[in-house]
Design a protein around this motif. Structure first.
Motif, PDB file in Angstrom:
ATOM      1  N   TRP A 235     -16.670  -0.279 -36.554  1.00  0.00           N
ATOM      2  CA  TRP A 235     -16.220   1.011 -35.999  1.00  0.00           C
ATOM      3  C   TRP A 235     -17.394   1.982 -35.904  1.00  0.00           C
TER       4      TRP A 235
ATOM      5  N   ILE B 142     -10.269   0.597 -31.761  1.00  0.00           N
ATOM      6  CA  ILE B 142     -11.009   1.842 -31.973  1.00  0.00           C
ATOM      7  C   ILE B 142     -10.075   3.044 -31.924  1.00  0.00           C
TER       8      ILE B 142
ATOM      9  N   LEU C 114      -8.140   3.249 -35.238  1.00  0.00           N
ATOM     10  CA  LEU C 114      -8.975   3.742 -36.335  1.00  0.00           C
ATOM     11  C   LEU C 114      -9.302   5.218 -36.157  1.00  0.00           C
TER      12      LEU C 114
END
Length: 314
Positions: A270, A306, A309
């Motif tokens: 990430w 993504i 998160l």
């Protein structure tokens, strides 16, 4: 492994930075050598340390640099390794200090312990908020002129002092910082994104986040209150075990299962997916941990990963 260039330099690095704070602390010399060998054997070449690692063991530090120096000498691979170390941290002997006198003395001591003739990347570790910026940068200029330091970087400087450093450097023809080492990870986003991201873009800095895994919280091994009592770091990371932290861990579980990998690998991937991030700093005390960390550059998270998160870590 494909190398990337630290901005405004000719230093080529692989996108994981090994944190040397464990050398001489949780890893003895032999184990440190084993971890470094495995790290380099996996295609990586960027090692981060500081003159004060590990001062919490003996009150002065220097163990990490000494171990790295012995390893470099025994392996004969200095030309293939990018070494970053730091000056200005607090110890039992002195407070934060980035005065000219302290910088010049500390640089020579670091060079001796590392057994090298130059430091690739030399950080202002902590700001004493007393020394004039021009004095600090002038000391670095002398070190660069003498061939002892190649480039300089910053960590733990306030946005105001970082900005002032660039203004003073521009006005006086002094060296400019080429990189920033901020505290940044999935559960510590606000400081960097609010106060530093704009400066990173403005000055074209490479970014090497420290505590990339929130002192181990993002590995997923802390799941109950009792887990925090099993480690020396427990007290410092228990604060993350709130609703947001639990949501982040759940998302890491989902994504790691989806990709057949570890939570720590996902947390680092990430960071690497962030356009401003160059190479997260991570430490490992076992080959298993190191394998998990070194897998991050190869893990390409998709948009769904993504976005999930980003949402849970707000």
């Amino acid at each position: 492994m494909k190398k990337i260039e630290i901005q405004h330099t000719d230093l080529q690095i692989a996108p994981i930075n090994f944190g040397g704070n464990v050398f001489g602390w949780t890893l003895d010399e032999q184990k440190s050598f084993e971890m470094l060998d495995k790290f380099v054997g996996a295609g990586f070449n960027f090692i981060d340390t500081a003159d004060t690692y590990s001062w919490w063991v003996n009150g002065t530090g220097g163990q990490s640099e000494e171990i790295i120096g012995k390893w470099l000498k025994s392996r004969g691979n200095r030309q293939n390794i990018v070494i970053a170390t730091k000056v200005g941290s607090e110890t039992k002997e002195h407070g934060y200090d980035i005065s000219r006198k302290h910088i010049l003395k500390s640089a020579d001591e670091s060079l001796r312990r590392l057994g090298v003739d130059h430091i690739d990347l030399y950080y202002t570790h902590f700001d004493d908020n007393i020394t004039p910026v021009e004095e600090t940068l002038s000391a670095y200029a002398d070190l660069i002129k003498a061939g002892k330091v190649r480039y300089i970087a910053a960590s733990n400087l306030s946005p105001a002092r970082l900005t002032e450093s660039f203004d003073v450097a521009e006005k006086n023809g002094l060296p400019k910082y080429v990189a920033l080492q901020p505290h940044y990870n999935l559960v510590e986003r606000t400081g960097f994104e609010t106060d530093y991201a704009g400066l990173v873009e403005k000055y074209g800095l490479s970014v090497f986040p420290y505590w990339s895994l929130a002192a181990g919280f993002l590995t997923g091994k802390y799941r109950t209150e009792a887990d925090f009592d099993k480690t020396a770091r427990g007290g410092g990371i228990r604060k993350y075990f709130d609703a947001k932290g639990k949501a982040v861990l759940k998302a890491l579980d989902v994504i790691s299962e989806k990709h057949g990998t570890k939570q720590a690998t996902v947390a680092l991937a990430w960071l690497l997916a962030k356009p401003l991030i160059t190479a997260p700093i991570v430490s490992a005390t076992s080959e298993r941990q190191l394998d998990t960390l070194c897998a991050a550059p190869a893990l390409k998270l998709d948009t769904e990963d993504i976005e999930l998160l980003n949402e849970v870590s707000k």
